[in-house]
Motif scaffolding. Structure first.
Motif, PDB file in Angstrom:
ATOM      1  N   ILE A 155     -13.900 -68.013  69.365  1.00 13.50           N
ATOM      2  CA  ILE A 155     -13.865 -67.101  70.833  1.00 13.50           C
ATOM      3  C   ILE A 155     -15.058 -67.416  71.508  1.00 13.50           C
ATOM      4  N   PHE A 156     -15.817 -68.206  71.750  1.00 11.67           N
ATOM      5  CA  PHE A 156     -16.904 -67.869  72.622  1.00 11.67           C
ATOM      6  C   PHE A 156     -16.831 -68.993  73.919  1.00 11.67           C
ATOM      7  N   PRO A 157     -16.825 -70.047  73.453  1.00 11.94           N
ATOM      8  CA  PRO A 157     -15.765 -70.880  74.458  1.00 11.94           C
ATOM      9  C   PRO A 157     -14.697 -70.156  75.533  1.00 11.94           C
ATOM     10  N   PRO A 158     -13.506 -69.261  75.373  1.00 10.47           N
ATOM     11  CA  PRO A 158     -12.717 -68.516  76.372  1.00 10.47           C
ATOM     12  C   PRO A 158     -13.520 -68.034  76.820  1.00 10.47           C
ATOM     13  N   LEU A 159     -14.550 -67.205  76.284  1.00  9.82           N
ATOM     14  CA  LEU A 159     -15.029 -66.057  76.190  1.00  9.82           C
ATOM     15  C   LEU A 159     -16.051 -66.262  77.661  1.00  9.82           C
ATOM     16  N   TYR A 160     -16.199 -67.402  77.790  1.00  9.23           N
ATOM     17  CA  TYR A 160     -17.361 -68.180  78.137  1.00  9.23           C
ATOM     18  C   TYR A 160     -16.298 -68.404  79.887  1.00  9.23           C
ATOM     19  N   GLY A 161     -15.752 -69.407  79.241  1.00  8.10           N
ATOM     20  CA  GLY A 161     -14.769 -69.631  80.468  1.00  8.10           C
ATOM     21  C   GLY A 161     -13.827 -68.695  81.340  1.00  8.10           C
ATOM     22  N   TRP A 162     -13.896 -66.756  80.974  1.00  9.85           N
ATOM     23  CA  TRP A 162     -13.548 -65.994  81.661  1.00  9.85           C
ATOM     24  C   TRP A 162     -14.325 -65.690  82.325  1.00  9.85           C
ATOM     25  N   ARG A 163     -15.834 -65.300  81.924  1.00  7.58           N
ATOM     26  CA  ARG A 163     -16.783 -64.886  82.689  1.00  7.58           C
ATOM     27  C   ARG A 163     -17.067 -65.865  83.946  1.00  7.58           C
ATOM     28  N   ILE A 164     -17.206 -67.230  83.857  1.00 12.69           N
ATOM     29  CA  ILE A 164     -17.235 -68.308  84.668  1.00 12.69           C
ATOM     30  C   ILE A 164     -16.665 -67.885  85.743  1.00 12.69           C
ATOM     31  N   ARG A 165     -14.825 -67.558  84.815  1.00 12.45           N
ATOM     32  CA  ARG A 165     -13.473 -67.623  86.262  1.00 12.45           C
ATOM     33  C   ARG A 165     -13.661 -66.714  86.539  1.00 12.45           C
ATOM     34  N   ALA A 166     -14.698 -64.934  85.908  1.00  8.27           N
ATOM     35  CA  ALA A 166     -14.570 -64.124  86.807  1.00  8.27           C
ATOM     36  C   ALA A 166     -15.300 -64.577  88.189  1.00  8.27           C
ATOM     37  N   LYS A 167     -16.800 -65.035  88.095  1.00  6.40           N
ATOM     38  CA  LYS A 167     -17.368 -64.547  89.015  1.00  6.40           C
ATOM     39  C   LYS A 167     -16.713 -65.594  90.557  1.00  6.40           C
ATOM     40  N   ILE A 168     -16.009 -66.343  90.026  1.00  9.06           N
ATOM     41  CA  ILE A 168     -15.414 -67.567  91.100  1.00  9.06           C
ATOM     42  C   ILE A 168     -14.020 -66.111  91.496  1.00  9.06           C
ATOM     43  N   SER A 169     -14.009 -65.250  91.215  1.00 14.09           N
ATOM     44  CA  SER A 169     -12.177 -64.247  91.387  1.00 14.09           C
ATOM     45  C   SER A 169     -13.272 -63.366  91.691  1.00 14.09           C
ATOM     46  N   ARG A 170     -13.948 -63.311  92.273  1.00 16.60           N
ATOM     47  CA  ARG A 170     -14.302 -61.646  92.765  1.00 16.60           C
ATOM     48  C   ARG A 170     -15.216 -61.779  94.208  1.00 16.60           C
ATOM     49  N   PRO A 171     -15.565 -63.021  94.810  1.00 17.96           N
ATOM     50  CA  PRO A 171     -15.154 -63.176  95.990  1.00 17.96           C
ATOM     51  C   PRO A 171     -13.208 -64.282  96.581  1.00 17.96           C
ATOM     52  N   TYR A 172     -12.935 -63.966  95.760  1.00 22.05           N
ATOM     53  CA  TYR A 172     -11.025 -64.449  96.302  1.00 22.05           C
ATOM     54  C   TYR A 172     -11.239 -62.932  96.297  1.00 22.05           C
ATOM     55  N   ASN A 188     -24.819 -68.963  96.997  1.00 19.55           N
ATOM     56  CA  ASN A 188     -25.522 -68.924  96.009  1.00 19.55           C
ATOM     57  C   ASN A 188     -24.839 -69.326  94.476  1.00 19.55           C
ATOM     58  N   LEU A 189     -23.305 -69.172  94.349  1.00 12.22           N
ATOM     59  CA  LEU A 189     -22.818 -69.190  92.610  1.00 12.22           C
ATOM     60  C   LEU A 189     -23.824 -70.428  92.412  1.00 12.22           C
ATOM     61  N   ARG A 190     -23.714 -69.982  91.265  1.00 16.90           N
ATOM     62  CA  ARG A 190     -23.845 -71.463  89.928  1.00 16.90           C
ATOM     63  C   ARG A 190     -23.133 -71.143  89.166  1.00 16.90           C
ATOM     64  N   VAL A 191     -22.258 -72.409  88.711  1.00 17.27           N
ATOM     65  CA  VAL A 191     -21.554 -72.647  87.862  1.00 17.27           C
ATOM     66  C   VAL A 191     -21.741 -73.865  86.942  1.00 17.27           C
ATOM     67  N   PRO A 192     -20.850 -73.962  85.981  1.00 16.96           N
ATOM     68  CA  PRO A 192     -21.172 -75.223  85.326  1.00 16.96           C
ATOM     69  C   PRO A 192     -20.046 -76.649  85.685  1.00 16.96           C
ATOM     70  N   ALA A 193     -20.137 -77.937  85.886  1.00 15.49           N
ATOM     71  CA  ALA A 193     -20.045 -79.076  86.273  1.00 15.49           C
ATOM     72  C   ALA A 193     -17.723 -79.111  86.385  1.00 15.49           C
ATOM     73  N   THR A 194     -17.516 -78.143  84.854  1.00 19.87           N
ATOM     74  CA  THR A 194     -16.385 -78.773  84.450  1.00 19.87           C
ATOM     75  C   THR A 194     -15.745 -76.983  85.522  1.00 19.87           C
ATOM     76  N   TYR A 195     -16.416 -76.002  86.564  1.00 15.44           N
ATOM     77  CA  TYR A 195     -15.849 -75.053  86.841  1.00 15.44           C
ATOM     78  C   TYR A 195     -15.814 -75.572  88.495  1.00 15.44           C
ATOM     79  N   GLN A 196     -16.668 -76.707  89.197  1.00 15.94           N
ATOM     80  CA  GLN A 196     -16.697 -76.545  89.596  1.00 15.94           C
ATOM     81  C   GLN A 196     -15.178 -77.047  91.533  1.00 15.94           C
ATOM     82  N   ALA A 197     -14.304 -77.676  90.725  1.00 12.90           N
ATOM     83  CA  ALA A 197     -13.609 -77.570  91.370  1.00 12.90           C
ATOM     84  C   ALA A 197     -13.113 -76.303  91.936  1.00 12.90           C
ATOM     85  N   ASP A 198     -13.249 -75.661  90.877  1.00 11.13           N
ATOM     86  CA  ASP A 198     -12.833 -74.032  91.895  1.00 11.13           C
ATOM     87  C   ASP A 198     -13.409 -73.376  92.938  1.00 11.13           C
ATOM     88  N   LEU A 199     -15.049 -74.182  92.564  1.00 11.56           N
ATOM     89  CA  LEU A 199     -15.786 -73.493  93.270  1.00 11.56           C
ATOM     90  C   LEU A 199     -15.407 -73.912  94.633  1.00 11.56           C
TER      91      LEU A 199
END
Length: 193
Positions: free
Chosen positions: A93-110, A153-164
């Motif tokens: 469960i952890f990897p999808p939950l972590y991915g959802w959390r990172i995408r949520a950080k990016i979707s708020r500014p959207y 100021n958003l810090r995201v892992p390298a795999t989510y840099q394209a979304d940022l």
């Protein structure tokens, strides 16, 4: 016959039986070698741990490790197996939950970007319930600058840099559209009549 209280620790039961086995391992005048300790012909009920010892003998860990280490490791394994059965689903469960959390950080500014873009796209919008109020371009540009700083100021892992980077591109695109519209408004000749 070895008799103890019911609350004797299972590790001590193993230790007592291993000691009794080593003491009575040799043949005597009235017994054969390895005949004692025995689970046969008892007048008292046999402890479960003692019965296990008589069926299997000392555990593998007790044969290869010192008693304290074998007991500690044996107890740890008894506790670790149920924990592992709970941990494996959690690890799935952890990897999808972590991915959802990172995408949520990016979707708020959207969402904020969409509000700014929507409020500037139709200058005829009036402040009414359920609709985004219209805003002037200067206010929109200030809000875009603040949004851009917060995204920097958003810090995201390298795999989510394209979304940022896509988010930063969209912010810049909305800013460019606002500046072009402002430039086009200022380039229009005044109406003469």
């Amino acid at each position: 016959m070895l008799v103890t209280t019911a609350d004797l620790h299972p590790a001590l039961i193993d230790l007592l039986l291993m000691t009794a086995q080593s003491l009575h391992d040799q043949a005597g005048l009235f017994e054969d070698a390895g005949q004692f300790p025995s689970a046969h012909k008892l007048s008292l009920p046999l402890n479960e741990d003692a019965a296990r010892f008589h069926r299997r003998g000392p555990s593998f860990l007790q044969r290869v490790l010192p008693f304290w280490a074998a007991t500690l490791l044996d107890r740890w394994l008894v506790m670790a197996l149920p924990l592992l059965t709970l941990l494996i689903p959690l690890l799935r469960i952890f990897p999808p939950l972590y991915g959802w959390r990172i995408r949520a950080k990016i979707s708020r500014p959207y969402r904020l970007l969409h509000e700014i873009e929507h409020a500037c796209s139709d200058p005829t919008l009036k402040q009414s319930p359920g609709k985004t109020p219209a805003m002037d371009r200067d206010d929109a540009l200030k809000r875009l600058s603040a949004l851009d700083k917060s995204v920097e100021n958003l810090r995201v892992p390298a795999t989510y840099q394209a979304d940022l980077h896509a988010l930063k591109f969209h912010i810049q695109r909305v800013r460019d559209n606002l500046l072009n519209a402002q430039k086009n408004d200022s380039d229009e000749p005044p109406l003469s009549g």
